[in-house]
Design an enzyme around this catalytic site. Structure first.
Site, mmCIF file in Angstrom:
data_model
loop_
_atom_site.group_PDB
_atom_site.id
_atom_site.type_symbol
_atom_site.label_atom_id
_atom_site.label_comp_id
_atom_site.label_asym_id
_atom_site.label_seq_id
_atom_site.Cartn_x
_atom_site.Cartn_y
_atom_site.Cartn_z
ATOM 1 N N HIS A 188 0.799 -1.128 0.025
ATOM 2 C CA HIS A 188 -0.022 -0.044 -0.014
ATOM 3 C C HIS A 188 0.895 1.151 -0.040
ATOM 4 C CE1 HIS A 188 -2.376 -2.958 2.559
ATOM 5 N NE2 HIS A 188 -3.487 -2.388 1.937
ATOM 6 N N ASP A 240 2.097 2.171 3.349
ATOM 7 C CA ASP A 240 3.166 1.214 3.899
ATOM 8 C C ASP A 240 4.594 1.720 3.929
ATOM 9 O OD1 ASP A 240 0.709 -0.231 4.595
ATOM 10 O OD2 ASP A 240 1.474 -1.783 2.500
#
Ligand code: XLS
Ligand code: NI
Ligand code: NI
Length: 436
Positions: A101, A104
């Site tokens: 993501h 992240d």
């Protein structure tokens, strides 16, 4: 380059008799099954969020994992070390892909512009790592569920300011996925649903979501991103209900909003469980509709009602999954992404490597069993024969849609029609067990 995981060796195939926990016992990447090397059947991937972040956090406790970067406090330095870490670990484990993501992998910022700047710095670093390591990007995605602004959803938020921010965030996430040569891009509607219908205009939320995904398709075409768009079903958690509940719900949604040619599904084992389905049901549904794109490989716990994201070890389940994937002619641009995390008390980097090893070995055994079931032919033959009535006479007319209620009534009216053939479920279960 200084190693991030110096204690983890290169993992190789040693065969079923080896007792070395740092070796594959069944996953033999070049071994051909059904005429295709194992590695091409699976296209394994590591999930950045679980393996580099996470660290054992649950609603009742903080990080338990011990990681080589625990002493690093500068967020950018930390992000760079972790990115090198996932390239190194995937390479040692012979995992060809990773997934992430946007938030992240790089620190967030007060505005979208700030967050994008941080992301660009990490993407440049990632492109450099791609020169030194063979790891490639299976898919990128945007984290549209973590920040407080997304508490009421992103593309289904009642607040257009949030909707606009989410659109900008996804636009950027698609751009960086393209920049890294991503094979796919995933949409998981982390809070695209509701907590209560008392405050929810469901029709507006569904329309807004449909429009959002159409804008994403337009943008994909505009920039020439040729990766596959995927939607990941999940019925609940974090919200009470999510609109992308299961394969069937998404198939209806895609058709209504004219998206069925542009999207396939990324199906996750534990999400199927939450939807009250087996993973084989979800994979089969997607396969027959031509939208089986990729798989988030994990498993749940039947006694716990949430998404525990455990590493896949259940051979019965991996066999049923590979049975569908083989009949799909493989996963094409997709892969098997270990969207799986260590149990909280499994704290070491050795645990992290061994969790992936058992996941890969479990799928290798599932593949061998599924291919053997198909080669043997009795099980698929049984299904074929079960519907033999549709090959002739009145059955043929039904199959060809060359009949009507009146015709069928006339055919049936004077016949004594009683129970049909046995389904033979118990025998078929014993047949499958022969291959495990
Ligand atoms: C959460 C989802 C998530 C997606 C990517 O349950 O599985 O991890 O795979 O956003
Ligand atoms: Ni997932
Ligand atoms: Ni999940």
């Amino acid at each position: 380059m200084k190693q991030v995981f110096p204690t983890i060796p290169d993992i190789a195939y040693e065969g079923p008799d080896s007792r070395n926990p740092m070796a594959f016992h069944y996953y033999d990447p070049e071994r051909k099954i059904g005429g295709k090397p194992m590695k091409d059947h699976f296209r394994f991937s590591m999930a950045y969020w679980h393996s580099m972040n996470g660290g054992g956090v649950d609603p009742f406790g903080t990080v338990t994992a011990i990681r080589p970067w625990d002493h690093i406090t500068d967020p950018m330095e930390l992000a760079k070390v972790k990115m090198q870490g996932i390239f190194e670990l995937t390479t040692k484990l012979q995992i060809p892909f990773f997934c992430f993501h946007d938030r992240d992998i790089a620190p967030d910022g007060p505005t979208l512009r700030d967050a994008n700047r941080n992301l660009d710095e990490i993407i440049a670093h990632t492109k450099d790592l791609m020169k030194d390591y063979p790891t490639r990007l299976l898919w990128g995605t945007a984290r549209l569920f973590f920040h407080p602004r997304y508490m009421n959803g992103a593309a289904t938020s009642p607040d257009p300011a949030v909707y606009a921010y989410a659109a900008g965030q996804v636009k950027k996430a698609i751009e960086v996925t393209k920049e890294l040569g991503g094979a796919n891009y995933v949409f998981w509607g982390g809070r695209e649903g509701y907590e209560t219908l008392l405050n929810t205009d469901m029709q507006r939320e569904l329309d807004n979501l449909g429009f959002f995904l159409n804008m994403a398709v337009d943008y994909k075409k505009k920039i020439g991103f040729d990766g596959q768009f995927l939607i990941e079903p999940k019925p609940m958690e974090p919200t009470k209900h999510q609109y992308d509940a299961d394969s069937g719900a998404i198939w209806g949604f895609l058709q209504e909003y004219g998206l069925d040619k542009d999207f396939k599904l990324n199906i996750e084992t534990n999400h199927a469980t939450l939807a009250g389905h087996t993973i084989q049901h979800e994979l089969m549904y997607a396969r027959i509709k031509g939208i089986l794109g990729s798989v988030d490989a994990n498993q749940g716990d039947t006694l716990l009602g949430w998404d525990t994201d455990q590493f896949p070890t259940d051979l019965y389940v991996t066999t049923s999954m590979m049975y569908e994937i083989l009949q799909n002619g493989g996963l094409h641009s997709g892969g098997l992404n270990f969207d799986a995390k260590l149990r909280r008390p499994s704290t070491t980097v050795e645990d992290l490597a061994q969790a992936h090893i058992v996941g890969m070995d479990s799928f290798a055994r599932g593949l061998m069993a599924a291919q053997a079931i198909l080669d043997d032919g009795e099980l698929p033959g049984f299904v074929e024969e079960r519907y033999r009535g549709y090959r002739s006479d009145i059955g043929r007319k039904i199959a060809d849609k060359q009949t009507s209620f009146a015709d069928l009534e006339e055919w049936a009216i004077d016949r004594q029609i009683d129970r049909t053939d046995s389904g033979r479920q118990e025998y078929l279960e014993s047949l499958v067990n022969r291959f495990l």
